[in-house]
Design a protein around this motif. Sequence first.
Motif, PDB file in Angstrom:
ATOM      1  N   LYS A  30       0.734  -1.170   0.121  1.00  0.00           N
ATOM      2  CA  LYS A  30      -0.271   0.156   0.048  1.00  0.00           C
ATOM      3  C   LYS A  30       0.858   1.465  -0.234  1.00  0.00           C
ATOM      4  N   HIS A  33       1.962   1.863  -3.775  1.00  0.00           N
ATOM      5  CA  HIS A  33       2.029   2.642  -4.385  1.00  0.00           C
ATOM      6  C   HIS A  33       0.932   3.151  -4.406  1.00  0.00           C
ATOM      7  N   GLN A  34       1.650   4.084  -2.412  1.00  0.00           N
ATOM      8  CA  GLN A  34       0.919   4.993  -3.076  1.00  0.00           C
ATOM      9  C   GLN A  34       2.113   6.548  -3.072  1.00  0.00           C
ATOM     10  N   GLN A  78       2.257   5.099   8.865  1.00  0.00           N
ATOM     11  CA  GLN A  78       1.245   4.782   8.561  1.00  0.00           C
ATOM     12  C   GLN A  78       0.946   3.026   7.772  1.00  0.00           C
TER      13      GLN A  78
END
Length: 221
Positions: A30, A33-34, A78
Amino acid sequence: MSSEPRNAVIFDLDGVLTDTAHFHFIAWQKIAHQVGVEFGEAENEALKGIDRMRSLEMILSRSDMTFTDAEVFALAEQKNTHYQSLIAEMTPDDVFPGVNTLIQGLKAEGFGLGVASVSKNAEFVLTRIGLLDEFEFVADAAKIKNTKPDPEIFLTVASALSVPPEQCIGIEDSQAGVTAIKAANMPAIGVGSADTLTQADTIVARTGDITPALITQWLNK
Ligand code: BG6
Ligand code: MG
């Protein structure tokens, strides 16, 4: 009367005792890809066994974007928050098949048992899956200065168990981890594929395939 020092088995956690390696993969993918970075199984393989900040640095080094220190810290937070949400509901049913039998078999034969994971969530995961009390010593990742492939964490666990490194054997699913075990002068059992874990002394497909006899065989070589 002198007695032979005992032997010890030092386990990695993520991908060896339970499938948390998959949760790390989901959470890192995640983030990757961000920041516009491809992240499949191959990229993930290189991160296994590497601590959080170094893993993030490896991902960001492939991004075209630039990041302030505060942004890097926020991305690490995160990832960890996402990972923690994935492990929150783990139970003893999440222990890989055969692992409890292996642990009990090794205990019955007098092996010292330790865990060498660079994850700062290791104690939480071990508690959730009901294995924390099975180990005499679990490394505290916060006290380890050098992530795998440095041998520091395996040597730390061996020392805490009071077993000389050459009387220990390590079990790992990562390239970095197998390299760390070999650098600590221990035989390495790789869990996974011989194509990936090229430095391992022997390979099993699953941790549950390991037996006390296999461990004794490699310790006596
Ligand atoms: C290792 C995993 O055990 O722990 C890595 O193989 C992970 O994938 C590392 O990044 C650090 O984990 P944590 O929980 O401290 O972010
Ligand atoms: Mg692992």
